[in-house]
Enzyme design. Structure first.
Site, PDB file in Angstrom:
ATOM      1  N   GLN A  80      36.264  39.687  48.407  1.00 17.09           N
ATOM      2  CA  GLN A  80      35.242  39.081  47.557  1.00 17.09           C
ATOM      3  C   GLN A  80      34.360  40.143  46.909  1.00 17.09           C
ATOM      4  O   GLN A  80      33.957  40.007  45.754  1.00 17.09           O
ATOM      5  CB  GLN A  80      34.384  38.126  48.386  1.00 17.09           C
ATOM      6  CG  GLN A  80      35.157  36.930  48.912  1.00 17.09           C
ATOM      7  CD  GLN A  80      34.271  35.995  49.716  1.00 17.09           C
ATOM      8  OE1 GLN A  80      33.368  36.436  50.419  1.00 17.09           O
ATOM      9  NE2 GLN A  80      34.522  34.712  49.615  1.00 17.09           N
ATOM     10  N   LEU A  81      34.083  41.192  47.640  1.00 14.82           N
ATOM     11  CA  LEU A  81      33.202  42.253  47.143  1.00 14.82           C
ATOM     12  C   LEU A  81      33.771  42.931  45.909  1.00 14.82           C
ATOM     13  O   LEU A  81      33.069  43.140  44.914  1.00 14.82           O
ATOM     14  CB  LEU A  81      32.977  43.289  48.250  1.00 14.82           C
ATOM     15  CG  LEU A  81      32.192  44.545  47.868  1.00 14.82           C
ATOM     16  CD1 LEU A  81      30.751  44.184  47.542  1.00 14.82           C
ATOM     17  CD2 LEU A  81      32.246  45.567  49.000  1.00 14.82           C
ATOM     18  N   ARG A  85      33.355  44.086  39.269  1.00 15.31           N
ATOM     19  CA  ARG A  85      34.072  45.212  38.683  1.00 15.31           C
ATOM     20  C   ARG A  85      33.160  46.319  38.198  1.00 15.31           C
ATOM     21  O   ARG A  85      33.588  47.453  38.052  1.00 15.31           O
ATOM     22  CB  ARG A  85      34.978  44.703  37.552  1.00 15.31           C
ATOM     23  CG  ARG A  85      36.142  43.872  38.087  1.00 15.31           C
ATOM     24  CD  ARG A  85      37.029  43.338  37.001  1.00 15.31           C
ATOM     25  NE  ARG A  85      36.532  42.139  36.359  1.00 15.31           N
ATOM     26  CZ  ARG A  85      36.569  40.925  36.917  1.00 15.31           C
ATOM     27  NH1 ARG A  85      37.042  40.768  38.127  1.00 15.31           N
ATOM     28  NH2 ARG A  85      36.123  39.860  36.268  1.00 15.31           N
ATOM     29  N   ARG A  95      45.754  53.582  55.419  1.00 15.48           N
ATOM     30  CA  ARG A  95      47.083  54.132  55.229  1.00 15.48           C
ATOM     31  C   ARG A  95      47.264  55.474  55.929  1.00 15.48           C
ATOM     32  O   ARG A  95      48.356  55.817  56.361  1.00 15.48           O
ATOM     33  CB  ARG A  95      47.333  54.309  53.729  1.00 15.48           C
ATOM     34  CG  ARG A  95      48.646  54.964  53.397  1.00 15.48           C
ATOM     35  CD  ARG A  95      48.701  55.307  51.922  1.00 15.48           C
ATOM     36  NE  ARG A  95      49.963  55.952  51.585  1.00 15.48           N
ATOM     37  CZ  ARG A  95      50.187  56.625  50.476  1.00 15.48           C
ATOM     38  NH1 ARG A  95      49.224  56.756  49.591  1.00 15.48           N
ATOM     39  NH2 ARG A  95      51.358  57.174  50.251  1.00 15.48           N
ATOM     40  N   ARG A 183      25.828  36.329  44.995  1.00 11.93           N
ATOM     41  CA  ARG A 183      26.143  36.487  46.415  1.00 11.93           C
ATOM     42  C   ARG A 183      24.974  36.225  47.360  1.00 11.93           C
ATOM     43  O   ARG A 183      25.178  36.118  48.569  1.00 11.93           O
ATOM     44  CB  ARG A 183      26.709  37.891  46.660  1.00 11.93           C
ATOM     45  CG  ARG A 183      28.034  38.151  45.949  1.00 11.93           C
ATOM     46  CD  ARG A 183      29.061  37.085  46.265  1.00 11.93           C
ATOM     47  NE  ARG A 183      30.384  37.416  45.739  1.00 11.93           N
ATOM     48  CZ  ARG A 183      31.436  36.621  45.789  1.00 11.93           C
ATOM     49  NH1 ARG A 183      31.324  35.431  46.339  1.00 11.93           N
ATOM     50  NH2 ARG A 183      32.602  36.994  45.290  1.00 11.93           N
TER      51      ARG A 183
END
Length: 264
Positions: A80-81, A85, A95, A183
């Site tokens: 959601q954060l 953009r 990773r 938010r």
């Protein structure tokens, strides 16, 4: 070992931002015919900042930047954060090969951790498993994959959304005001709302002139733009856009204060 955390306990640290405010310099630069050195040397003007906020011409706010460190939130909230953009994100890698030293951390509501349900196992047997059990089984599977030599960048595909994320987040004041409007609203998912209110409190403390009127849309706009989707706790307490327009037609009015919306 499973590192288990619960929603509502995430941490936010303001790494940079506040102190010297650049919004008034940017606003002066657009309108003034004075030399740049003279503009920069001018005393800070709270009134100029207030005029920018009142007018809605917020481009000058993009020259004040804030940097946050975030941990203790789930990948649900990360998804959601990053929909915002106009921001910069540096998210801790899932990773990188850490030789099995990565902590298997999950963040989820306590109700989910404690809820149990009967499931059918691959061998046909049934078992009653809680959310905690499922998280720990996922951890065991992940550790077994590491022991078998599978790369962490492949194993992470089956990590649950409850996996913790950590990040550094950068937003300018304009982007933050827009983000808080959405938010900090009671209609926002509870975990990202918790994150937004922590960020807002830090911003108010670091730069009160920029964020004194910040908060959910109803605080910034004076009415709730959700209309029929308005949160049940706000019905009858906060005007919707439709109600506000009707009151304007009859020359009435009602104000909403940010203090009504600080509860988590």
């Amino acid at each position: 070992m499973l590192d288990e955390k619960y929603t509502g306990n995430g941490k936010v640290v303001l790494l940079a931002g506040g102190g010297k405010i650049y919004t008034d310099i940017a606003a002066r630069f657009v309108r003034s015919e004075r030399d740049l050195e003279e503009i920069v040397a001018s005393p800070y003007s709270r009134q100029i900042v207030q005029n920018i906020l009142d007018s809605g011409h917020r481009a000058a706010l993009e020259f004040d930047f804030f940097l946050f460190g975030v941990e203790g939130y789930s990948r649900v909230t990360e998804t959601q954060l990053v929909r915002k953009r106009l921001a910069s994100y540096l998210i801790k890698s899932g990773r990188a090969e850490l030789g099995g030293k990565r902590r298997y951390s999950v963040v989820y509501p306590r109700s989910v951790a404690e809820f149990s349900a009967q499931v059918t196992l691959p061998d046909g047997h049934t078992a009653t498993l809680s959310g905690h059990d499922l998280a720990d089984i996922s951890r065991q599977w992940y550790d077994a994959g590491l022991d078998a030599g599978l790369p962490e960048e492949d194993l992470r595909y089956l990590k649950p959304q409850a996996t913790e994320f950590k990040a550094i987040i950068g937003m300018n004041a304009h982007a933050l005001l827009d983000w808080f409007a959405i938010r900090c609203c009671r209609n926002a998912q509870h975990e990202i709302r918790h994150l937004a209110w922590q960020m807002l409190r830090l911003c108010r403390k670091a730069a009160p002139d920029l964020f004194a009127g910040a908060g959910p849309s109803c605080v910034q706009m004076g009415y709730c733009p959700e209309n029929k989707r308005q949160h049940a706790r706000c019905v009858g307490r906060v005007l919707t856009k439709e109600q506000a327009l009707e009151m304007l037609r009859s020359h009435g009015g009602q104000q909403t204060s940010a203090e009504d919306f600080t509860d988590q």
